[in-house]
Design an enzyme around this catalytic site. Structure first.
Site, PDB file in Angstrom:
ATOM      1  N   ASP A  67      11.370  -0.493   1.729  1.00  0.00           N
ATOM      2  CA  ASP A  67      11.226   0.336   2.928  1.00  0.00           C
ATOM      3  C   ASP A  67      11.265  -0.480   4.214  1.00  0.00           C
ATOM      4  OD1 ASP A  67       8.805  -0.919   2.424  1.00  0.00           O
ATOM      5  OD2 ASP A  67       7.692   0.917   2.062  1.00  0.00           O
ATOM      6  N   ASN A 136      -3.622   6.157  -0.387  1.00  0.00           N
ATOM      7  CA  ASN A 136      -3.347   7.577  -0.650  1.00  0.00           C
ATOM      8  C   ASN A 136      -2.381   7.767  -1.829  1.00  0.00           C
ATOM      9  OD1 ASN A 136      -0.878   6.843   0.369  1.00  0.00           O
ATOM     10  ND2 ASN A 136      -0.899   8.228   2.124  1.00  0.00           N
ATOM     11  N   HIS A 138       0.611   6.291  -2.166  1.00  0.00           N
ATOM     12  CA  HIS A 138       2.048   6.173  -1.899  1.00  0.00           C
ATOM     13  C   HIS A 138       2.634   4.927  -2.561  1.00  0.00           C
ATOM     14  CE1 HIS A 138       1.473   3.853   2.193  1.00  0.00           C
ATOM     15  NE2 HIS A 138       1.599   3.018   1.206  1.00  0.00           N
ATOM     16  N   GLU A 143       5.172   9.246   0.717  1.00  0.00           N
ATOM     17  CA  GLU A 143       3.830   9.745   1.004  1.00  0.00           C
ATOM     18  C   GLU A 143       3.519  10.969   0.141  1.00  0.00           C
ATOM     19  OE1 GLU A 143       2.019   7.795   2.589  1.00  0.00           O
ATOM     20  OE2 GLU A 143       2.401   7.663   4.736  1.00  0.00           O
TER      21      GLU A 143
HETATM   22  P1  PGA Z   1      -0.918  -3.334   1.062  1.00  0.00           P
HETATM   23  O1  PGA Z   1       0.002  -2.049   1.118  1.00  0.00           O
HETATM   24  O2  PGA Z   1      -0.329  -4.236   0.022  1.00  0.00           O
HETATM   25  O3  PGA Z   1      -0.821  -3.918   2.448  1.00  0.00           O
HETATM   26  O4  PGA Z   1      -2.293  -2.864   0.725  1.00  0.00           O
HETATM   27  C1  PGA Z   1       0.433  -1.471  -0.068  1.00  0.00           C
HETATM   28  C2  PGA Z   1       1.188  -0.199   0.247  1.00  0.00           C
HETATM   29  O5  PGA Z   1       0.861   0.480   1.239  1.00  0.00           O
HETATM   30  O6  PGA Z   1       2.107   0.137  -0.527  1.00  0.00           O
END
Ligand code: PGA
Length: 241
Positions: A67, A136, A138, A143
């Site tokens: 992404d 959450n 994702h 999302e």
């Molecule tokens: P993080 O993010 O590794 O910074 O916790 C993971 C994500 O949001 O997929």
């Protein structure tokens, strides 16, 4: 599913990098699906070390990232292209022309998403897709939603994601509100999926994703049906399992 629970972040990073290292030893032309965020940073640092020690080479490796923030150009130090250069690509013998991160500056995300998926498909799909997970649930920036979206697409980030990611920005208002993310088709077509998570704030998402029903409101729950899923957690992230 293979579940590996580690005592801490260091061990998690070690185990995750070992999987990539043995894959690159076996197939130096591997196609890696890569992720940004705090979670894979330790894994990338280990891969850089393994490259420095000549244990592995990235010379023939191709990569596709999950992404990118919409509206950020690749030179912006908050962009995921910048992150990948900074954490991995600038420090290993990879040919940058073989590295793909979705563009955050294209005008037609729909057309672009199709091309991105086609490029992954034409390459034969990724050999491994590395995934972090949002609090959450994702994966990439898919999302929570009423449906799983198959294609690479533009998404509106949720308030939760914007607030979680604001730690990387000076001001919460600076966090982009949209992103381009690989959809579920390209993620699920990876030959192997490696999901990594650490910290108590991920425990609920991990529990719901691995033990709950498959539900687009918990996007990572789709991984339950992947035929070769490896999940590496620290004890905190595994604490509700
Ligand atoms: P993080 O993010 O590794 O910074 O916790 C993971 C994500 O949001 O997929």
């Amino acid at each position: 599913m293979e579940l590996i629970i580690c005592k801490d972040y260091e061990e998690l990073s070690q185990k995750a990098s070992e999987i990539i290292i043995s894959m690159l030893k076996e197939n130096p032309k591997s196609i890696l699906g890569l992720a940004t965020g705090s979670t894979p940073e330790g894994m990338y640092a280990n891969l850089v070390k393994a490259n420095e020690n000549n244990e592995i080479s990235f010379k023939d490796v191709k990569t596709f990232n999950l992404d990118e923030y919409y509206g950020l150009d690749p030179e912006n130090d908050q962009s995921y292209r910048y992150f990948m250069n900074d954490k991995l690509f600038n420090h290993v013998d990879i040919n940058k022309e073989y590295t793909r991160v979705p563009s955050g500056t294209i005008e037609n995300p729909e057309e672009y998403g199709k091309k991105y998926d086609e490029e992954i498909e034409n390459a034969g799909g990724t050999d491994i897709q590395v995934l972090g997970i949002g609090a959450n649930g994702h994966i990439g920036f898919n999302e929570p939603s009423d449906v799983f979206t198959p294609e690479t697409h533009l998404v509106k980030l949720t308030e939760k994601t914007i607030s979680d990611n604001s730690r990387f920005f000076e001001n919460i208002d600076d966090v982009p509100k949209e992103a381009i993310t690989m959809g579920m088709k390209s993620i699920m077509s990876a030959k192997k999926v490696l999901l990594i998570a650490n910290g108590k704030n991920k425990a609920d998402a991990i529990y719901k994703s691995l033990r709950g029903p498959i539900d687009p409101k918990v996007p990572a729950s789709i991984l339950q049906v992947h035929p070769d899923l490896v999940v590496i957690l620290d004890e905190d992230a595994a604490s509700l399992l």
